[in-house]
Design a protein around this motif. Structure first.
Motif, PDB file in Angstrom:
ATOM      1  N   GLY A   1      -2.960   6.658   5.090  1.00 21.28           N
ATOM      2  CA  GLY A   1      -3.069   8.117   4.618  1.00 21.28           C
ATOM      3  C   GLY A   1      -1.968   9.062   5.641  1.00 21.28           C
ATOM      4  N   SER A   2      -1.674   8.467   6.685  1.00 20.21           N
ATOM      5  CA  SER A   2      -0.850   9.350   7.465  1.00 20.21           C
ATOM      6  C   SER A   2       0.587   9.177   6.891  1.00 20.21           C
ATOM      7  CB  SER A   2      -0.753   8.725   8.881  1.00 20.21           C
ATOM      8  OG  SER A   2      -0.475   7.459   8.953  1.00 20.21           O
ATOM      9  N   THR A   3       1.395  10.153   7.518  1.00 16.61           N
ATOM     10  CA  THR A   3       2.856  10.288   6.929  1.00 16.61           C
ATOM     11  C   THR A   3       3.765   9.924   8.050  1.00 16.61           C
ATOM     12  OG1 THR A   3       3.000  12.843   7.949  1.00 16.61           O
ATOM     13  CG2 THR A   3       2.054  12.353   5.423  1.00 16.61           C
ATOM     14  N   THR A   4       4.933   9.766   7.481  1.00 22.20           N
ATOM     15  CA  THR A   4       6.050   9.286   8.430  1.00 22.20           C
ATOM     16  C   THR A   4       7.381   9.287   7.667  1.00 22.20           C
ATOM     17  OG1 THR A   4       6.702   7.455  10.098  1.00 22.20           O
ATOM     18  CG2 THR A   4       5.984   6.812   7.815  1.00 22.20           C
ATOM     19  N   THR A   5       8.551   9.025   8.486  1.00 27.27           N
ATOM     20  CA  THR A   5       9.882   9.202   7.831  1.00 27.27           C
ATOM     21  C   THR A   5      10.675   8.183   8.502  1.00 27.27           C
ATOM     22  OG1 THR A   5      10.975  10.422   9.586  1.00 27.27           O
ATOM     23  CG2 THR A   5       9.790  11.621   7.709  1.00 27.27           C
ATOM     24  N   TRP A   6      11.822   7.613   7.935  1.00 22.60           N
ATOM     25  CA  TRP A   6      12.526   6.585   8.225  1.00 22.60           C
ATOM     26  C   TRP A   6      13.163   6.652   9.809  1.00 22.60           C
ATOM     27  CZ3 TRP A   6      17.019   8.529  10.103  1.00 22.60           C
ATOM     28  CH2 TRP A   6      17.560   9.855   9.732  1.00 22.60           C
ATOM     29  N   ARG A   7      12.884   8.032  10.184  1.00 23.48           N
ATOM     30  CA  ARG A   7      13.261   8.144  11.651  1.00 23.48           C
ATOM     31  C   ARG A   7      12.403   7.262  12.724  1.00 23.48           C
ATOM     32  NH1 ARG A   7      14.290  12.720   9.173  1.00 23.48           N
ATOM     33  NH2 ARG A   7      16.172  13.836   9.594  1.00 23.48           N
ATOM     34  N   ALA A   8      11.176   6.838  12.142  1.00 20.94           N
ATOM     35  CA  ALA A   8      10.173   6.283  13.179  1.00 20.94           C
ATOM     36  C   ALA A   8      10.336   4.625  12.791  1.00 20.94           C
ATOM     37  CB  ALA A   8       8.954   6.430  12.612  1.00 20.94           C
ATOM     38  N   PHE A   9      11.279   4.446  11.709  1.00 24.71           N
ATOM     39  CA  PHE A   9      11.346   2.796  11.542  1.00 24.71           C
ATOM     40  C   PHE A   9      12.357   2.154  12.415  1.00 24.71           C
ATOM     41  CE2 PHE A   9      10.688   3.779   6.775  1.00 24.71           C
ATOM     42  CZ  PHE A   9       9.548   3.884   6.996  1.00 24.71           C
ATOM     43  N   SER A  10      11.878   1.081  13.033  1.00 19.34           N
ATOM     44  CA  SER A  10      12.938   0.348  13.858  1.00 19.34           C
ATOM     45  C   SER A  10      14.110  -0.323  12.955  1.00 19.34           C
ATOM     46  CB  SER A  10      12.295  -1.188  14.322  1.00 19.34           C
ATOM     47  OG  SER A  10      13.069  -2.097  15.110  1.00 19.34           O
TER      48      SER A  10
ATOM     49  N   GLY B   1       9.391   6.222   3.306  1.00 23.16           N
ATOM     50  CA  GLY B   1       9.820   6.865   4.469  1.00 23.16           C
ATOM     51  C   GLY B   1      11.150   7.825   4.177  1.00 23.16           C
ATOM     52  N   HIS B   2      11.399   7.755   2.927  1.00 20.47           N
ATOM     53  CA  HIS B   2      12.448   8.808   2.295  1.00 20.47           C
ATOM     54  C   HIS B   2      12.077   9.519   1.287  1.00 20.47           C
ATOM     55  CE1 HIS B   2      14.431   5.278   4.257  1.00 20.47           C
ATOM     56  NE2 HIS B   2      15.616   5.786   4.528  1.00 20.47           N
ATOM     57  N   GLY B   3      12.581  10.575   1.076  1.00 21.99           N
ATOM     58  CA  GLY B   3      12.363  11.414   0.020  1.00 21.99           C
ATOM     59  C   GLY B   3      10.756  12.056   0.167  1.00 21.99           C
ATOM     60  N   ASN B   4      10.225  11.783  -1.216  1.00 21.38           N
ATOM     61  CA  ASN B   4       8.799  12.088  -1.416  1.00 21.38           C
ATOM     62  C   ASN B   4       7.922  11.019  -1.172  1.00 21.38           C
ATOM     63  OD1 ASN B   4       8.833  15.037  -1.864  1.00 21.38           O
ATOM     64  ND2 ASN B   4       9.890  14.392  -4.033  1.00 21.38           N
ATOM     65  N   SER B   5       8.285   9.931  -0.850  1.00 20.84           N
ATOM     66  CA  SER B   5       7.718   8.540  -0.455  1.00 20.84           C
ATOM     67  C   SER B   5       7.277   8.548   1.211  1.00 20.84           C
ATOM     68  CB  SER B   5       8.382   7.392  -0.817  1.00 20.84           C
ATOM     69  OG  SER B   5       8.722   7.542  -2.150  1.00 20.84           O
ATOM     70  N   PHE B   6       6.365   9.577   1.523  1.00 22.45           N
ATOM     71  CA  PHE B   6       6.362   9.611   3.231  1.00 22.45           C
ATOM     72  C   PHE B   6       4.737   9.216   3.520  1.00 22.45           C
ATOM     73  CE2 PHE B   6       6.237  13.657   1.131  1.00 22.45           C
ATOM     74  CZ  PHE B   6       5.166  14.304   1.132  1.00 22.45           C
ATOM     75  N   VAL B   7       4.033   8.974   2.690  1.00 23.23           N
ATOM     76  CA  VAL B   7       2.488   8.665   2.935  1.00 23.23           C
ATOM     77  C   VAL B   7       2.423   7.150   2.917  1.00 23.23           C
ATOM     78  CG1 VAL B   7       0.058   8.922   2.101  1.00 23.23           C
ATOM     79  CG2 VAL B   7       1.992  10.547   1.554  1.00 23.23           C
ATOM     80  N   MET B   8       1.962   6.890   4.218  1.00 18.90           N
ATOM     81  CA  MET B   8       1.598   5.306   4.644  1.00 18.90           C
ATOM     82  C   MET B   8       0.350   4.932   4.159  1.00 18.90           C
ATOM     83  SD  MET B   8       3.317   4.889   8.547  1.00 18.90           S
ATOM     84  CE  MET B   8       1.968   6.007   9.162  1.00 18.90           C
ATOM     85  N   PRO B   9       0.166   3.517   4.264  1.00 20.57           N
ATOM     86  CA  PRO B   9      -1.032   3.116   3.476  1.00 20.57           C
ATOM     87  C   PRO B   9      -2.314   3.611   4.137  1.00 20.57           C
ATOM     88  CG  PRO B   9       0.569   1.300   3.640  1.00 20.57           C
ATOM     89  CD  PRO B   9       1.008   2.373   4.342  1.00 20.57           C
TER      90      PRO B   9
ATOM     91  N   GLY C   1       0.675  -1.294  -0.058  1.00 23.57           N
ATOM     92  CA  GLY C   1       0.212  -0.169  -0.138  1.00 23.57           C
ATOM     93  C   GLY C   1       0.964   1.362   0.093  1.00 23.57           C
ATOM     94  N   TRP C   2       2.117   1.481  -0.140  1.00 20.85           N
ATOM     95  CA  TRP C   2       2.840   2.510  -0.280  1.00 20.85           C
ATOM     96  C   TRP C   2       2.689   2.937  -1.548  1.00 20.85           C
ATOM     97  CZ3 TRP C   2       5.839   5.226   3.682  1.00 20.85           C
ATOM     98  CH2 TRP C   2       5.789   4.450   4.894  1.00 20.85           C
ATOM     99  N   ALA C   3       3.022   4.286  -1.754  1.00 16.95           N
ATOM    100  CA  ALA C   3       3.008   5.059  -2.922  1.00 16.95           C
ATOM    101  C   ALA C   3       4.399   5.699  -3.321  1.00 16.95           C
ATOM    102  CB  ALA C   3       1.810   5.928  -3.167  1.00 16.95           C
TER     103      ALA C   3
END
Length: 258
Positions: free
Chosen positions: A80-89, A70-78, A19-21
């Motif tokens: 609909g909320s947004t996130t970045t790599w900083r939140a990834f384990s 989670g990088h660049g312009n790929s920050f919208v999660m499936p 579900g990532w775009a």
């Protein structure tokens, strides 16, 4: 191709299975030239490949560069909320970094829908992207070859040793810098594993004096990489000391030939 016929780059979206775009830049190849899927390193984005893009266009190669989830312009999660790599384990075999394998899958699916077969596909990756490239090619056995820049044994629990062991007898180019002791030792180890698994004639290594990951993607080594894509295998070693084969007794000398 002439300037009027040359393909032009466009912005496209890659849709992953979960579900990532993903934001991507797509340049179709000229004719039946190869296409390079470019997977950037962690904490970066697709722009790190720009030093190679102009050279690829000159060679007539196509490319598909995209921002990992989670990088660049790929920050919208499936959802609909947004996130970045900083939140990834950074640990766990099923963390978001391992799920980025689905991002590479989405890129390969995009090429398939654009009539680009596996034998024309090259996956290039940098650090985390290098590990993902090796892992993806181990699964997608139709991919022609891989370019791994600063590959490592482990990047955020994305591992390379077992994927390399099943990579098969396909061309592999590894690029590393000699000034980072730990990374250079890991490159040497991966080179040994690759030579045993893939065959010595299929493995090429370029060692630069310094740099790691994106620092090794430069306009100066781009031409060497493009030439390798065109001629990826080393010539067979000929034993010059071996005696010539003797003709069979009674064989006609003219028929035996040189």
């Amino acid at each position: 191709p002439s300037a009027a016929q040359a393909p032009e780059e466009s912005r496209v979206t890659l849709n992953t299975e979960d579900g990532w775009a993903l934001s991507a830049r797509w340049l179709p190849p000229a004719g039946d030239a190869p296409v390079v899927v470019m997977v950037h390193t962690q904490k970066s984005d697709l722009t790190e490949w720009e030093p190679w893009m102009k050279q690829m266009k000159r060679y007539g190669f196509g490319y598909l560069a995209f921002d990992l989830r989670g990088h660049g312009n790929s920050f919208v999660m499936p959802d609909g909320s947004t996130t970045t790599w900083r939140a990834f384990s950074v640990s766990g075999s099923d963390n978001e970094y391992n799920k980025m394998l689905r991002d590479v899958d989405a890129a390969l699916a995009f090429l398939s829908t654009n009539s680009i077969a596996g034998e024309r596909t090259v996956i290039a990756g940098s650090v985390l992207g290098a590990n993902l490239a090796i892992k993806a090619a181990a699964i997608h056995t139709g991919v022609a070859m891989v370019i791994a820049i600063s590959p490592a044994l482990n990047v955020n629990d994305v591992l390379t040793v077992n994927p390399l062991r099943v990579y098969g007898r396909r061309p592999l180019l590894m690029i590393g810098g000699a000034d980072k002791a730990k990374q250079y030792k890991e490159l040497q180890l991966l080179n040994d594993i690759a030579r045993m698994s893939c065959g010595k004639e299929n493995v090429t290594v370029i060692v630069e004096a310094r740099g790691i990951g994106p620092d090794l993607v430069t306009k100066y080594n781009a031409r060497r990489v493009m030439d390798w894509i065109k001629h990826p295998r080393l010539p067979k070693v000929v034993d010059r000391g071996a005696p010539p084969e003797a003709a069979e007794p009674g064989a006609d000398e003219q028929e035996a030939g040189p």
